[in-house]
Design a protein around this motif. Structure first.
Motif, mmCIF file in Angstrom:
data_model
loop_
_atom_site.group_PDB
_atom_site.id
_atom_site.type_symbol
_atom_site.label_atom_id
_atom_site.label_comp_id
_atom_site.label_asym_id
_atom_site.label_seq_id
_atom_site.Cartn_x
_atom_site.Cartn_y
_atom_site.Cartn_z
ATOM 1 N N LYS A 81 0.836 -1.203 0.000
ATOM 2 C CA LYS A 81 0.000 0.000 0.000
ATOM 3 C C LYS A 81 0.871 1.254 0.000
ATOM 4 O O LYS A 81 0.550 2.249 -0.664
ATOM 5 C CB LYS A 81 -0.918 0.009 1.220
ATOM 6 C CG LYS A 81 -2.064 -0.963 1.129
ATOM 7 C CD LYS A 81 -2.917 -0.913 2.394
ATOM 8 C CE LYS A 81 -4.012 -1.948 2.371
ATOM 9 N NZ LYS A 81 -4.795 -1.940 3.629
ATOM 10 N N GLU A 82 1.964 1.207 0.760
ATOM 11 C CA GLU A 82 2.851 2.371 0.811
ATOM 12 C C GLU A 82 3.439 2.645 -0.570
ATOM 13 O O GLU A 82 3.491 3.798 -1.009
ATOM 14 C CB GLU A 82 3.970 2.130 1.828
ATOM 15 C CG GLU A 82 4.928 3.302 1.926
ATOM 16 C CD GLU A 82 6.107 3.023 2.841
ATOM 17 O OE1 GLU A 82 6.914 3.951 3.003
ATOM 18 O OE2 GLU A 82 6.229 1.915 3.354
ATOM 19 N N LYS A 83 3.883 1.589 -1.272
ATOM 20 C CA LYS A 83 4.427 1.785 -2.622
ATOM 21 C C LYS A 83 3.374 2.375 -3.554
ATOM 22 O O LYS A 83 3.654 3.281 -4.342
ATOM 23 C CB LYS A 83 4.942 0.451 -3.182
ATOM 24 C CG LYS A 83 6.210 -0.033 -2.531
ATOM 25 C CD LYS A 83 6.644 -1.377 -3.096
ATOM 26 C CE LYS A 83 7.877 -1.896 -2.376
ATOM 27 N NZ LYS A 83 8.261 -3.235 -2.860
ATOM 28 N N GLN A 84 2.153 1.850 -3.441
ATOM 29 C CA GLN A 84 1.077 2.354 -4.286
ATOM 30 C C GLN A 84 0.786 3.822 -3.968
ATOM 31 O O GLN A 84 0.612 4.640 -4.878
ATOM 32 C CB GLN A 84 -0.176 1.502 -4.075
ATOM 33 C CG GLN A 84 -1.331 1.891 -4.965
ATOM 34 C CD GLN A 84 -2.551 1.010 -4.716
ATOM 35 O OE1 GLN A 84 -2.540 0.145 -3.852
ATOM 36 N NE2 GLN A 84 -3.593 1.230 -5.479
ATOM 37 N N LEU A 85 0.759 4.159 -2.677
ATOM 38 C CA LEU A 85 0.512 5.559 -2.297
ATOM 39 C C LEU A 85 1.656 6.461 -2.747
ATOM 40 O O LEU A 85 1.428 7.611 -3.147
ATOM 41 C CB LEU A 85 0.330 5.658 -0.773
ATOM 42 C CG LEU A 85 -0.983 5.094 -0.227
ATOM 43 C CD1 LEU A 85 -0.962 5.108 1.300
ATOM 44 C CD2 LEU A 85 -2.171 5.880 -0.745
ATOM 45 N N GLN A 86 2.892 5.942 -2.725
ATOM 46 C CA GLN A 86 4.034 6.729 -3.212
ATOM 47 C C GLN A 86 3.849 7.034 -4.698
ATOM 48 O O GLN A 86 4.090 8.157 -5.147
ATOM 49 C CB GLN A 86 5.348 5.952 -2.996
ATOM 50 C CG GLN A 86 5.754 5.792 -1.553
ATOM 51 C CD GLN A 86 6.481 7.013 -1.018
ATOM 52 O OE1 GLN A 86 6.708 7.970 -1.729
ATOM 53 N NE2 GLN A 86 6.826 6.965 0.250
ATOM 54 N N ARG A 87 3.426 6.020 -5.467
ATOM 55 C CA ARG A 87 3.193 6.233 -6.906
ATOM 56 C C ARG A 87 2.077 7.247 -7.121
ATOM 57 O O ARG A 87 2.190 8.150 -7.955
ATOM 58 C CB ARG A 87 2.846 4.904 -7.582
ATOM 59 C CG ARG A 87 4.038 4.002 -7.836
ATOM 60 C CD ARG A 87 3.671 2.859 -8.782
ATOM 61 N NE ARG A 87 2.613 2.005 -8.251
ATOM 62 C CZ ARG A 87 2.815 0.915 -7.518
ATOM 63 N NH1 ARG A 87 4.041 0.532 -7.225
ATOM 64 N NH2 ARG A 87 1.800 0.200 -7.096
ATOM 65 N N GLN A 88 0.987 7.091 -6.359
ATOM 66 C CA GLN A 88 -0.131 8.020 -6.499
ATOM 67 C C GLN A 88 0.285 9.434 -6.120
ATOM 68 O O GLN A 88 -0.130 10.410 -6.770
ATOM 69 C CB GLN A 88 -1.302 7.569 -5.623
ATOM 70 C CG GLN A 88 -1.983 6.316 -6.127
ATOM 71 C CD GLN A 88 -3.086 5.844 -5.186
ATOM 72 O OE1 GLN A 88 -3.304 6.421 -4.120
ATOM 73 N NE2 GLN A 88 -3.777 4.782 -5.585
ATOM 74 N N LEU A 89 1.110 9.548 -5.082
ATOM 75 C CA LEU A 89 1.579 10.866 -4.672
ATOM 76 C C LEU A 89 2.431 11.490 -5.766
ATOM 77 O O LEU A 89 2.290 12.682 -6.084
ATOM 78 C CB LEU A 89 2.373 10.750 -3.367
ATOM 79 C CG LEU A 89 2.930 12.056 -2.779
ATOM 80 C CD1 LEU A 89 1.803 13.017 -2.470
ATOM 81 C CD2 LEU A 89 3.750 11.764 -1.534
ATOM 82 N N GLY A 90 3.312 10.700 -6.364
ATOM 83 C CA GLY A 90 4.129 11.212 -7.470
ATOM 84 C C GLY A 90 3.268 11.650 -8.642
ATOM 85 O O GLY A 90 3.501 12.720 -9.245
ATOM 86 N N GLN A 91 2.255 10.827 -8.954
ATOM 87 C CA GLN A 91 1.345 11.202 -10.035
ATOM 88 C C GLN A 91 0.589 12.480 -9.693
ATOM 89 O O GLN A 91 0.411 13.358 -10.546
ATOM 90 C CB GLN A 91 0.351 10.064 -10.302
ATOM 91 C CG GLN A 91 0.979 8.845 -10.933
ATOM 92 C CD GLN A 91 0.013 7.662 -10.998
ATOM 93 O OE1 GLN A 91 -1.092 7.727 -10.464
ATOM 94 N NE2 GLN A 91 0.459 6.588 -11.648
ATOM 95 N N ALA A 92 0.145 12.595 -8.443
ATOM 96 C CA ALA A 92 -0.597 13.799 -8.034
ATOM 97 C C ALA A 92 0.295 15.034 -8.126
ATOM 98 O O ALA A 92 -0.153 16.099 -8.570
ATOM 99 C CB ALA A 92 -1.119 13.622 -6.609
ATOM 100 N N LYS A 93 1.571 14.888 -7.728
ATOM 101 C CA LYS A 93 2.483 16.036 -7.832
ATOM 102 C C LYS A 93 2.735 16.396 -9.290
ATOM 103 O O LYS A 93 2.782 17.589 -9.642
ATOM 104 C CB LYS A 93 3.796 15.717 -7.114
ATOM 105 C CG LYS A 93 3.664 15.737 -5.607
ATOM 106 C CD LYS A 93 4.977 15.429 -4.924
ATOM 107 C CE LYS A 93 4.808 15.478 -3.407
ATOM 108 N NZ LYS A 93 6.045 15.145 -2.700
#
Length: 187
Positions: A81-93
């Motif tokens: 989940k943390e890896k997925q949230l990191q990817r989503q955060l990068g996409q959001a940025k």
């Protein structure tokens, strides 16, 4: 006073003293027996409580072992989940940067596109809020990950100790077999 009456009185008093002594002895004996009976009942109660507590502790150990297995699974899930949230955060940025570029290019057409600019600002605020929420979740997940890693390290140390004990036992068994074969050869 007649000496026979005095003698009889002394005998009666002597018998009374003996009788009082016997009553006192019987009373003390009954009290001691009651005390021993109470102590035996308390000891039996203590034994039963100890047996119940031992059984409960065995159940608790099994429950803790299940919890460790479950927590290990959760640790792996949380890492994913943390890896997925990191990817989503990068996409959001990335999306935030793209929206900022679009906003800069749209300022030339501000009078005709003010509705679009307002919508983009709202979307940017939502993305930033989502980024903040993801950061908060990420911090919580990192803390939980650290906690699970500590527990996993403890389990690994226990496993290493068990393996060392097993190896020592194997070495003793091999020495015993070697001594036994030497004894058989010498016979």
């Amino acid at each position: 006073m007649d000496p026979a009456v005095a003698k009889a009185t002394l005998k009666v008093l002597g018998l009374c003293v003996v009788l009082l002594f016997l009553v006192a002895a019987v009373t003390v004996s009954v009290a001691v027996m009651m005390r021993h009976s109470e102590a035996a009942q308390k000891l039996q109660g203590c034994r039963e409580r100890a047996a119940n507590e031992t059984s409960a502790l065995g159940g608790r150990v099994a429950e803790l072992e299940r919890d460790v297995a479950e927590l290990t699974g959760r640790l792996q899930e949380d890492a994913q989940k943390e890896k997925q949230l990191q990817r989503q955060l990068g996409q959001a940025k990335d999306e935030g940067r793209k929206l900022n570029a679009t906003l800069l290019s749209c300022r030339e057409h501000e009078s005709t596109l003010s509705a679009n600019v307002t919508a983009l600002r709202n979307a940017l605020a939502a993305i930033q809020l989502e980024g903040t929420e993801m950061d908060t979740r990420n911090i919580a997940l990192q803390a939980q990950l650290t906690q699970w890693q500590g527990k996993a390290t403890e389990q690994a140390q226990r496993l290493e100790e068990a393996l060392q004990q097993h190896q020592a036992s194997e070495a003793r068994r091999e020495r015993c077999e070697a001594q036994q074969s030497e004894l058989q050869r010498s016979m």
